[in-house]
Design an enzyme around this catalytic site. Structure first.
Site, mmCIF file in Angstrom:
data_model
loop_
_atom_site.group_PDB
_atom_site.id
_atom_site.type_symbol
_atom_site.label_atom_id
_atom_site.label_comp_id
_atom_site.label_asym_id
_atom_site.label_seq_id
_atom_site.Cartn_x
_atom_site.Cartn_y
_atom_site.Cartn_z
ATOM 1 C CD GLU A 178 -2.997 -0.714 -0.144
ATOM 2 O OE1 GLU A 178 -3.025 0.418 -0.646
ATOM 3 O OE2 GLU A 178 -3.641 -1.672 -0.610
ATOM 4 C CD GLN A 187 1.591 10.672 -4.405
ATOM 5 O OE1 GLN A 187 1.266 11.181 -5.472
ATOM 6 N NE2 GLN A 187 1.311 11.239 -3.261
ATOM 7 N N GLY A 224 10.752 6.966 -6.024
ATOM 8 C CA GLY A 224 10.443 8.351 -5.684
ATOM 9 C C GLY A 224 9.711 8.479 -4.348
ATOM 10 C CE1 TYR A 265 -6.639 3.461 -0.295
ATOM 11 C CE2 TYR A 265 -4.260 3.394 0.007
ATOM 12 C CZ TYR A 265 -5.407 2.900 -0.577
ATOM 13 O OH TYR A 265 -5.329 1.828 -1.421
ATOM 14 C CG ASP A 321 -7.076 5.598 -3.412
ATOM 15 O OD1 ASP A 321 -8.280 5.474 -3.725
ATOM 16 O OD2 ASP A 321 -6.166 4.926 -3.930
ATOM 17 C CB CYS A 342 -14.859 3.744 -12.545
ATOM 18 S SG CYS A 342 -15.816 5.250 -12.376
ATOM 19 C CB CYS A 401 -19.467 -0.257 -15.198
ATOM 20 S SG CYS A 401 -19.418 0.068 -13.436
#
Ligand code: SF4
Length: 363
Positions: free
Chosen positions: A45, A50, A89, A128, A146, A200, A210
């Site tokens: 996680e 990012q 990063g 989160y 998130d 989505c 969906c």
């Protein structure tokens, strides 16, 4: 809670069934999905924040191989941990993870606490990550919200609040709490994440494929492309930098460790400095090298390469030069290392690119 009555319109039981059944049938086979170990789920996680799933997979495998347990990460050298993270990063993520893991080793007997307050008190564990790990590893009915999940829920319930505002998250946490499938919170949260990642999606949701289309207010009203509302961030600041690969006569090159705090803390880099407007980079860099390291350098006039690196708040535009020195001087956090050894140090992505370029020239 959404101000409209979308939650009342939804058949929550049917929504949960449709979503979770789809997830069970279609979920991608990801290495951390084979795990129940809270530590490994926690690592995944943190890596996924990012960063794209495809990028994370090899990092996750290597990291877990190198640090398979809480204790192994708690006891590892920071240098080795940064090296394992090199290229992902946002290095504060892994520094915080190691601090938090140390606390788990010391205060919780090496077991990730299943108590929400305790887990959220650890460094780098926000709502989160807390919700994701507690629901996936321990089956607790905690929302894991998130940006991805906010997008999905904003569409299903037509929530028009600005998701760029930190306060908006609470609206979504409450809504996900209401929708939560309490029999299997792990699958429910992962299904929402999976839906956001594969169906989505931000710019072109595949509504016709969906599994919860029947429950989706945005689809019914034809406004799925207009949601979520997200105000744009201010444009990032640009910094023009000069960097130099400085080689001694024995072919070693000068690298230095960045400061212990702040951006890219404790990573290694080639000497670099901000170039004020209107300066001649070559003479400016020569003066900088002399003042900073006490070394007289001869810098080539031709630029080796230009590198742009975008952070969330800042862009570096780096002009890279090559230079030579007659006498070495190792000061403070700077040292000369052989070409073979350069790669054992953890560098930020922009400086990895510099080295890759230099190596390419030598071949
Ligand atoms: Fe997203 Fe479309 Fe599904 Fe609604 S119907 S949840 S907008 S993919």
């Amino acid at each position: 809670m959404p101000e409209n009555n979308a939650l009342e319109k939804i058949n929550i039981t049917k929504f949960q069934q449709d979503l979770v059944a789809w997830y069970q049938a279609e979920k991608r086979d990801l290495p951390w999905r084979r795990e129940q170990d809270p530590y490994k789920i926690w690592v995944s996680e943190i890596m996924l924040q990012q960063t794209r799933v495809e990028t994370v997979i090899p990092y996750f495998r290597r990291f877990i191989e190198q640090f398979p347990t809480i204790d192994s990460l708690a006891e590892a050298d920071e240098e080795a941990v940064l090296k394992a993270w090199e290229g992902l990063g946002y290095y504060s993520r892994v520094r915080n993870l190691q601090s938090a893991v140390k606390e788990v080793a010391e205060n919780y007997g090496g077991t990730v606490p299943a108590d929400k307050t305790q887990f959220l008190s650890l460094k780098g564990v926000g709502p989160y990550t807390g919700g994701a790990v507690l629901s996936i590893a321990y089956g607790l009915p905690e929302p894991a919200v998130d940006g991805n999940v906010m997008r999905v829920i904003s569409r299903i319930l037509t929530v028009w609040d600005d998701i760029a505002k930190p306060s908006t998250r609470k609206i979504f946490e409450k809504a996900v709490g209401k929708l939560m499938y309490k029999k299997d919170p792990s699958s429910f949260n992962q299904a929402l994440m999976e839906l956001g990642a594969t169906i989505c999606t931000p710019t072109s949701p595949a509504c016709l494929l969906c599994p919860v289309q029947n429950h989706c207010q945005a689809f019914e009203e034809g406004v799925q492309q207009e949601l979520p509302i997200k105000t744009k961030k201010k444009s990032t600041k640009k910094l023009r930098m000069g960097a130099v690969v400085l080689q001694a006569s024995d072919k070693t090159v000068l690298i230095e460790k960045r400061p212990e705090a702040g951006l890219l803390a404790n990573l290694w880099q080639f000497p670099n400095v901000e170039l004020p407007d209107g300066t001649n980079p070559r003479t400016f860099l020569e003066t900088f090298i002399e003042n900073e390291y006490g070394i007289k350098a001869a810098i080539n006039p031709e630029k080796l390469i230009e590198i742009t690196h975008v952070f969330s708040h800042l862009t570096w535009e780096i002009d890279v030069y090559f230079g030579t020195v007659k006498e070495k001087n190792e000061k403070d956090r700077a040292r000369f290392v052989s070409a073979a050894d350069v790669e054992t140090y953890a560098f930020p992505v922009s400086h990895q690119k510099i080295w890759k370029h230099v190596k390419g020239m030598e071949q």
